[in-house]
Design a protein around this motif. Structure first.
Motif, mmCIF file in Angstrom:
data_model
loop_
_atom_site.group_PDB
_atom_site.id
_atom_site.type_symbol
_atom_site.label_atom_id
_atom_site.label_comp_id
_atom_site.label_asym_id
_atom_site.label_seq_id
_atom_site.Cartn_x
_atom_site.Cartn_y
_atom_site.Cartn_z
ATOM 1 N N ALA A 139 -4.299 -0.729 1.443
ATOM 2 C CA ALA A 139 -3.509 -1.169 2.598
ATOM 3 C C ALA A 139 -4.362 -1.215 3.870
ATOM 4 C CB ALA A 139 -2.315 -0.240 2.799
ATOM 5 N N PRO A 140 -4.134 -2.223 4.744
ATOM 6 C CA PRO A 140 -4.977 -2.374 5.938
ATOM 7 C C PRO A 140 -4.709 -1.362 7.039
ATOM 8 C CG PRO A 140 -3.251 -4.044 5.904
ATOM 9 C CD PRO A 140 -3.196 -3.342 4.586
ATOM 10 N N VAL A 141 -3.558 -0.685 6.982
ATOM 11 C CA VAL A 141 -3.231 0.320 8.005
ATOM 12 C C VAL A 141 -2.870 1.631 7.301
ATOM 13 C CG1 VAL A 141 -1.971 0.737 10.160
ATOM 14 C CG2 VAL A 141 -2.224 -1.606 9.311
ATOM 15 N N PRO A 142 -3.848 2.259 6.651
ATOM 16 C CA PRO A 142 -3.562 3.489 5.903
ATOM 17 C C PRO A 142 -3.183 4.629 6.838
ATOM 18 C CG PRO A 142 -5.919 3.156 6.070
ATOM 19 C CD PRO A 142 -5.285 1.919 6.622
ATOM 20 N N PRO A 143 -2.523 5.651 6.300
ATOM 21 C CA PRO A 143 -2.162 6.802 7.139
ATOM 22 C C PRO A 143 -3.402 7.472 7.720
ATOM 23 C CG PRO A 143 -1.029 6.863 5.015
ATOM 24 C CD PRO A 143 -2.067 5.801 4.913
ATOM 25 N N LYS A 144 -3.274 7.896 8.977
ATOM 26 C CA LYS A 144 -4.355 8.634 9.639
ATOM 27 C C LYS A 144 -3.762 9.819 10.376
ATOM 28 C CE LYS A 144 -7.715 4.945 10.527
ATOM 29 N NZ LYS A 144 -8.468 4.225 11.606
ATOM 30 N N LYS A 145 -4.372 10.963 10.209
ATOM 31 C CA LYS A 145 -3.895 12.152 10.912
ATOM 32 C C LYS A 145 -4.082 11.975 12.418
ATOM 33 C CE LYS A 145 -4.670 15.547 7.232
ATOM 34 N NZ LYS A 145 -5.381 16.794 6.863
ATOM 35 N N LYS A 146 -3.118 12.459 13.149
ATOM 36 C CA LYS A 146 -3.159 12.499 14.613
ATOM 37 C C LYS A 146 -3.131 11.116 15.257
ATOM 38 C CE LYS A 146 -5.543 16.966 14.818
ATOM 39 N NZ LYS A 146 -6.680 17.724 15.376
ATOM 40 N N ARG A 147 -2.873 10.055 14.492
ATOM 41 C CA ARG A 147 -2.716 8.751 15.128
ATOM 42 C C ARG A 147 -1.321 8.666 15.727
ATOM 43 N NH1 ARG A 147 -4.170 3.427 11.883
ATOM 44 N NH2 ARG A 147 -2.724 4.313 10.358
ATOM 45 N N SER A 148 -1.227 8.231 16.963
ATOM 46 C CA SER A 148 0.073 8.141 17.616
ATOM 47 C C SER A 148 0.902 7.014 16.997
ATOM 48 C CB SER A 148 -0.098 7.868 19.110
ATOM 49 O OG SER A 148 -0.577 6.555 19.328
ATOM 50 N N LYS A 149 2.199 7.087 17.195
ATOM 51 C CA LYS A 149 3.072 6.029 16.691
ATOM 52 C C LYS A 149 2.732 4.696 17.323
ATOM 53 C CE LYS A 149 6.905 9.010 15.374
ATOM 54 N NZ LYS A 149 8.336 9.351 15.543
ATOM 55 N N ARG A 150 2.413 4.714 18.601
ATOM 56 C CA ARG A 150 2.036 3.469 19.268
ATOM 57 C C ARG A 150 0.778 2.869 18.645
ATOM 58 N NH1 ARG A 150 2.934 0.979 24.258
ATOM 59 N NH2 ARG A 150 1.225 -0.403 24.915
ATOM 60 N N ASP A 151 -0.229 3.697 18.404
ATOM 61 C CA ASP A 151 -1.465 3.192 17.814
ATOM 62 C C ASP A 151 -1.226 2.659 16.401
ATOM 63 O OD1 ASP A 151 -2.895 3.733 20.085
ATOM 64 O OD2 ASP A 151 -3.796 5.584 19.344
ATOM 65 N N TYR A 152 -0.357 3.330 15.652
ATOM 66 C CA TYR A 152 -0.021 2.818 14.321
ATOM 67 C C TYR A 152 0.631 1.442 14.432
ATOM 68 C CZ TYR A 152 2.449 1.925 10.013
ATOM 69 O OH TYR A 152 2.924 1.295 8.878
ATOM 70 N N ARG A 153 1.576 1.311 15.349
ATOM 71 C CA ARG A 153 2.300 0.044 15.478
ATOM 72 C C ARG A 153 1.382 -1.078 15.926
ATOM 73 N NH1 ARG A 153 6.873 3.372 18.685
ATOM 74 N NH2 ARG A 153 7.918 4.319 16.885
ATOM 75 N N LYS A 199 9.871 -1.048 2.961
ATOM 76 C CA LYS A 199 9.193 -1.992 2.062
ATOM 77 C C LYS A 199 7.984 -2.615 2.761
ATOM 78 C CE LYS A 199 12.530 -1.529 -1.025
ATOM 79 N NZ LYS A 199 13.472 -0.662 -0.274
ATOM 80 N N ILE A 200 8.149 -2.961 4.038
ATOM 81 C CA ILE A 200 7.026 -3.504 4.789
ATOM 82 C C ILE A 200 5.965 -2.424 4.993
ATOM 83 C CG2 ILE A 200 6.334 -4.453 7.021
ATOM 84 C CD1 ILE A 200 7.800 -6.444 5.214
ATOM 85 N N ARG A 201 6.385 -1.214 5.250
ATOM 86 C CA ARG A 201 5.422 -0.117 5.389
ATOM 87 C C ARG A 201 4.614 0.050 4.093
ATOM 88 N NH1 ARG A 201 4.082 4.699 8.119
ATOM 89 N NH2 ARG A 201 3.178 6.184 6.657
ATOM 90 N N TYR A 202 5.271 -0.102 2.954
ATOM 91 C CA TYR A 202 4.541 -0.009 1.695
ATOM 92 C C TYR A 202 3.392 -1.016 1.669
ATOM 93 C CZ TYR A 202 3.258 -0.794 -3.132
ATOM 94 O OH TYR A 202 2.536 -0.970 -4.275
ATOM 95 N N CYS A 203 3.687 -2.250 2.039
ATOM 96 C CA CYS A 203 2.677 -3.305 1.974
ATOM 97 C C CYS A 203 1.492 -3.037 2.899
ATOM 98 C CB CYS A 203 3.306 -4.646 2.343
ATOM 99 S SG CYS A 203 4.587 -5.232 1.204
ATOM 100 N N TYR A 204 1.775 -2.500 4.085
ATOM 101 C CA TYR A 204 0.737 -2.352 5.088
ATOM 102 C C TYR A 204 0.114 -0.958 5.163
ATOM 103 C CZ TYR A 204 1.555 -7.006 6.841
ATOM 104 O OH TYR A 204 1.638 -8.371 6.943
ATOM 105 N N THR A 205 0.786 0.031 4.590
ATOM 106 C CA THR A 205 0.311 1.401 4.762
ATOM 107 C C THR A 205 0.213 2.195 3.470
ATOM 108 O OG1 THR A 205 1.213 1.470 6.999
ATOM 109 C CG2 THR A 205 0.815 3.599 5.944
ATOM 110 N N ASP A 206 1.157 2.034 2.574
ATOM 111 C CA ASP A 206 1.251 2.955 1.444
ATOM 112 C C ASP A 206 0.668 2.442 0.135
ATOM 113 O OD1 ASP A 206 2.522 4.794 3.091
ATOM 114 O OD2 ASP A 206 4.505 3.973 2.666
ATOM 115 N N CYS A 207 0.449 1.148 0.013
ATOM 116 C CA CYS A 207 -0.085 0.666 -1.261
ATOM 117 C C CYS A 207 -1.615 0.728 -1.265
ATOM 118 C CB CYS A 207 0.413 -0.745 -1.575
ATOM 119 S SG CYS A 207 -0.258 -2.036 -0.539
ATOM 120 N N LEU A 208 -2.197 0.634 -2.440
ATOM 121 C CA LEU A 208 -3.641 0.740 -2.598
ATOM 122 C C LEU A 208 -4.345 -0.347 -1.791
ATOM 123 C CD1 LEU A 208 -5.932 2.223 -4.124
ATOM 124 C CD2 LEU A 208 -5.718 0.476 -5.915
#
Length: 214
Positions: free
Chosen positions: A152-166, A141-150
């Motif tokens: 979102a401030p941290v949208p999915p990015k190819k080749k971004r490491s998990k650490r960089d996403y966090r 649910k938190i991921r939706y707010c920050y990544t998956d909704c229209l």
């Protein structure tokens, strides 16, 4: 004047958010994760003890509690080593870049010492209770707010490491805490006993926003 409360790119009217929080914190006695999770005794001190590993079940994180327990147990030594970092101090709202890196170091245990059934959602539930003002909760649910909704401030990015996403998520979360601090304090104050942090208040509203996809 209507005030909008925002978690990532998801938003809700502030008065509506207070209704959601009141229902969660006082309106469902015996059926809500509060106060069970927040008031669970756990171990004394700032380090994780075996009893702390059971707290995740009180937020309905997994239907495989034994595997989760043993998985977390295998990570315990490394987690406690990193919890002693001098940079893990204060609140997330006021965290320095060094503190955000130290939080990311904690989350990196998931890749450095992987365990079946232990993901960020599970680990964050253990860690939050040891530093409730600093270590955030995470789930779908938190991921939706920050990544998956229209928007979102941290949208999915190819080749971004998990650490960089966090790290990007922590920065966005910090921004939301800081920009709306008074509102989060008001929501946190709705908790009767035990008290909760503004970070926990944000999680409660973020979970509802993700569930409703507002």
């Amino acid at each position: 004047m209507t005030t909008t409360l925002r978690v990532g790119a998801a938003q809700v009217d502030f008065e509506e958010a207070k209704i959601w929080a009141t229902e969660y914190l006082v309106g469902r006695p015996g059926a809500s994760a509060y106060p069970a999770y927040d008031g669970y005794p756990g171990s004394d001190g700032d380090l994780i003890g075996p009893q702390d590993l059971l707290a995740v079940a009180l937020l309905n994180v997994s239907n495989k509690p034994l595997k989760v327990y043993y998985g977390l147990q295998g990570q315990l030594e490394l987690l406690n080593e990193r919890l002693q970092s001098p940079n893990l101090k204060g609140s997330l709202r006021d965290a320095s870049a060094a503190t955000l890196e130290a939080i990311a170091d904690l989350f990196d245990v998931l890749e450095e010492k992987p365990a079946d059934n232990v993901k960020l959602t599970t680990l964050s539930k253990v860690l939050h209770r040891k530093r409730p003002d600093l270590l955030p909760l995470f789930d779908a649910k938190i991921r939706y707010c920050y990544t998956d909704c229209l928007g979102a401030p941290v949208p999915p990015k190819k080749k971004r490491s998990k650490r960089d996403y966090r790290l990007a998520w922590l920065e966005a979360l910090q921004h939301d805490l800081d920009q709306q601090h008074a509102q989060w304090e008001e929501i946190a104050a709705l908790a009767p006993d035990p008290k909760i942090s503004t970070l926990r208040a944000l999680d409660i509203i973020g979970w509802e926003l993700g569930r409703r996809k507002n």
